[in-house]
Design a protein around this motif. Structure first.
Motif, PDB file in Angstrom:
ATOM      1  N   ALA A  26       0.842  -1.193   0.000  1.00  0.00           N
ATOM      2  CA  ALA A  26       0.000   0.000   0.000  1.00  0.00           C
ATOM      3  C   ALA A  26       0.878   1.245   0.000  1.00  0.00           C
ATOM      4  CB  ALA A  26      -0.911   0.001   1.216  1.00  0.00           C
ATOM      5  N   THR A  27       0.462   2.241  -0.745  1.00  0.00           N
ATOM      6  CA  THR A  27       1.288   3.436  -0.878  1.00  0.00           C
ATOM      7  C   THR A  27       0.715   4.625  -0.105  1.00  0.00           C
ATOM      8  OG1 THR A  27       0.179   4.001  -2.951  1.00  0.00           O
ATOM      9  CG2 THR A  27       2.249   2.767  -3.113  1.00  0.00           C
ATOM     10  N   ASP A  28       0.153   4.345   1.047  1.00  0.00           N
ATOM     11  CA  ASP A  28      -0.311   5.460   1.864  1.00  0.00           C
ATOM     12  C   ASP A  28       0.902   6.195   2.433  1.00  0.00           C
ATOM     13  OD1 ASP A  28       0.071   4.427   4.893  1.00  0.00           O
ATOM     14  OD2 ASP A  28      -0.582   2.764   3.608  1.00  0.00           O
ATOM     15  N   ASP A  29       0.707   7.449   2.802  1.00  0.00           N
ATOM     16  CA  ASP A  29       1.814   8.285   3.252  1.00  0.00           C
ATOM     17  C   ASP A  29       2.537   7.711   4.471  1.00  0.00           C
ATOM     18  OD1 ASP A  29       1.481  10.035   1.195  1.00  0.00           O
ATOM     19  OD2 ASP A  29       0.659  11.672   2.400  1.00  0.00           O
ATOM     20  N   ALA A  30       1.818   7.081   5.373  1.00  0.00           N
ATOM     21  CA  ALA A  30       2.460   6.532   6.574  1.00  0.00           C
ATOM     22  C   ALA A  30       3.433   5.415   6.202  1.00  0.00           C
ATOM     23  CB  ALA A  30       1.407   6.020   7.553  1.00  0.00           C
ATOM     24  N   ARG A  31       3.035   4.551   5.309  1.00  0.00           N
ATOM     25  CA  ARG A  31       3.917   3.456   4.883  1.00  0.00           C
ATOM     26  C   ARG A  31       5.118   3.997   4.113  1.00  0.00           C
ATOM     27  NH1 ARG A  31       1.768  -2.152   3.272  1.00  0.00           N
ATOM     28  NH2 ARG A  31       3.420  -3.154   4.408  1.00  0.00           N
ATOM     29  N   LEU A  32       4.883   4.952   3.219  1.00  0.00           N
ATOM     30  CA  LEU A  32       5.989   5.559   2.476  1.00  0.00           C
ATOM     31  C   LEU A  32       6.954   6.276   3.421  1.00  0.00           C
ATOM     32  CD1 LEU A  32       4.104   6.956  -0.648  1.00  0.00           C
ATOM     33  CD2 LEU A  32       5.567   4.927  -0.519  1.00  0.00           C
ATOM     34  N   GLN A  33       6.420   6.917   4.454  1.00  0.00           N
ATOM     35  CA  GLN A  33       7.275   7.584   5.433  1.00  0.00           C
ATOM     36  C   GLN A  33       8.147   6.574   6.164  1.00  0.00           C
ATOM     37  OE1 GLN A  33       7.754  11.032   6.083  1.00  0.00           O
ATOM     38  NE2 GLN A  33       9.511  10.031   7.015  1.00  0.00           N
ATOM     39  N   ASP A  34       7.582   5.442   6.532  1.00  0.00           N
ATOM     40  CA  ASP A  34       8.358   4.392   7.202  1.00  0.00           C
ATOM     41  C   ASP A  34       9.509   3.913   6.317  1.00  0.00           C
ATOM     42  OD1 ASP A  34       6.700   4.516   9.418  1.00  0.00           O
ATOM     43  OD2 ASP A  34       5.541   2.722   8.870  1.00  0.00           O
ATOM     44  N   VAL A  35       9.252   3.722   5.032  1.00  0.00           N
ATOM     45  CA  VAL A  35      10.283   3.268   4.100  1.00  0.00           C
ATOM     46  C   VAL A  35      11.352   4.340   3.925  1.00  0.00           C
ATOM     47  CG1 VAL A  35      10.743   2.603   1.704  1.00  0.00           C
ATOM     48  CG2 VAL A  35       8.768   1.652   2.902  1.00  0.00           C
ATOM     49  N   LEU A  36      10.948   5.592   3.742  1.00  0.00           N
ATOM     50  CA  LEU A  36      11.900   6.692   3.584  1.00  0.00           C
ATOM     51  C   LEU A  36      12.796   6.800   4.812  1.00  0.00           C
ATOM     52  CD1 LEU A  36      12.976   9.177   2.066  1.00  0.00           C
ATOM     53  CD2 LEU A  36      11.103  10.496   3.079  1.00  0.00           C
ATOM     54  N   THR A  37      12.226   6.751   5.982  1.00  0.00           N
ATOM     55  CA  THR A  37      13.000   6.845   7.230  1.00  0.00           C
ATOM     56  C   THR A  37      13.976   5.682   7.350  1.00  0.00           C
ATOM     57  OG1 THR A  37      11.184   8.020   8.312  1.00  0.00           O
ATOM     58  CG2 THR A  37      12.810   6.967   9.745  1.00  0.00           C
ATOM     59  N   CYS A  64      12.985  15.025   6.817  1.00  0.00           N
ATOM     60  CA  CYS A  64      13.077  13.851   5.954  1.00  0.00           C
ATOM     61  C   CYS A  64      11.700  13.188   5.923  1.00  0.00           C
ATOM     62  CB  CYS A  64      14.153  12.894   6.477  1.00  0.00           C
ATOM     63  SG  CYS A  64      14.489  11.548   5.334  1.00  0.00           S
ATOM     64  N   THR A  65      10.812  13.799   5.142  1.00  0.00           N
ATOM     65  CA  THR A  65       9.418  13.354   5.107  1.00  0.00           C
ATOM     66  C   THR A  65       8.923  13.221   3.672  1.00  0.00           C
ATOM     67  OG1 THR A  65       8.586  15.625   5.152  1.00  0.00           O
ATOM     68  CG2 THR A  65       8.891  14.534   7.291  1.00  0.00           C
ATOM     69  N   VAL A  66       7.853  12.479   3.527  1.00  0.00           N
ATOM     70  CA  VAL A  66       7.203  12.339   2.226  1.00  0.00           C
ATOM     71  C   VAL A  66       6.738  13.711   1.748  1.00  0.00           C
ATOM     72  CG1 VAL A  66       5.234  11.327   1.015  1.00  0.00           C
ATOM     73  CG2 VAL A  66       6.543   9.940   2.625  1.00  0.00           C
ATOM     74  N   SER A  67       6.295  14.543   2.663  1.00  0.00           N
ATOM     75  CA  SER A  67       5.859  15.897   2.311  1.00  0.00           C
ATOM     76  C   SER A  67       7.008  16.702   1.703  1.00  0.00           C
ATOM     77  CB  SER A  67       5.303  16.595   3.558  1.00  0.00           C
ATOM     78  OG  SER A  67       4.921  17.907   3.256  1.00  0.00           O
ATOM     79  N   SER A  68       8.205  16.620   2.301  1.00  0.00           N
ATOM     80  CA  SER A  68       9.373  17.324   1.744  1.00  0.00           C
ATOM     81  C   SER A  68       9.740  16.752   0.388  1.00  0.00           C
ATOM     82  CB  SER A  68      10.572  17.205   2.688  1.00  0.00           C
ATOM     83  OG  SER A  68      10.358  17.912   3.874  1.00  0.00           O
ATOM     84  N   LEU A  69       9.687  15.439   0.243  1.00  0.00           N
ATOM     85  CA  LEU A  69       9.988  14.801  -1.027  1.00  0.00           C
ATOM     86  C   LEU A  69       9.017  15.277  -2.108  1.00  0.00           C
ATOM     87  CD1 LEU A  69      11.633  12.753  -2.651  1.00  0.00           C
ATOM     88  CD2 LEU A  69      10.107  10.974  -1.787  1.00  0.00           C
ATOM     89  N   THR A  70       7.764  15.380  -1.757  1.00  0.00           N
ATOM     90  CA  THR A  70       6.757  15.875  -2.693  1.00  0.00           C
ATOM     91  C   THR A  70       7.019  17.333  -3.057  1.00  0.00           C
ATOM     92  OG1 THR A  70       5.108  14.348  -1.819  1.00  0.00           O
ATOM     93  CG2 THR A  70       4.279  16.249  -3.042  1.00  0.00           C
ATOM     94  N   GLU A  71       7.363  18.137  -2.067  1.00  0.00           N
ATOM     95  CA  GLU A  71       7.601  19.563  -2.306  1.00  0.00           C
ATOM     96  C   GLU A  71       8.832  19.814  -3.168  1.00  0.00           C
ATOM     97  OE1 GLU A  71       8.638  23.640   0.210  1.00  0.00           O
ATOM     98  OE2 GLU A  71       7.837  21.902   1.269  1.00  0.00           O
TER      99      GLU A  71
END
Length: 79
Positions: A26-37, A64-71
């Motif tokens: 699943a590509t929800d933001d919480a899971r993507l954040q866990d992978v990025l971290t 180091c967040t999905v939000s920063s990556l998106t921005e």
């Protein structure tokens, strides 16, 4: 002329790279954040920056967040 060791030297970010594709389910933001971290920590990356055209000391770190990556489209650090 910029130094080859310079963070802002564009050839340090463009003349070849490795790409890693990971299926995370699943590509929800919480899971993507866990992978990025986890990847950032496993690679031992120091800092998290949104720009490659300024030296690290010339810019403020970004989270180091999905939000920063998106921005920013990319996140940069030093390994």
């Amino acid at each position: 002329m910029t130094s080859p060791a310079s963070f802002r030297n564009p050839t340090n970010w463009s003349d070849g790279f490795y790409e890693l594709a990971i299926e995370v389910g699943a590509t929800d933001d919480a899971r993507l954040q866990d992978v990025l971290t986890a990847l950032w920590a496993a690679a031992g990356i120091q800092g998290c920056l949104g720009l490659s055209d300024l030296e690290p000391e010339e810019q403020d770190p970004v989270p180091c967040t999905v939000s920063s990556l998106t921005e920013y489209g990319h996140l940069y650090g030093q390994a």
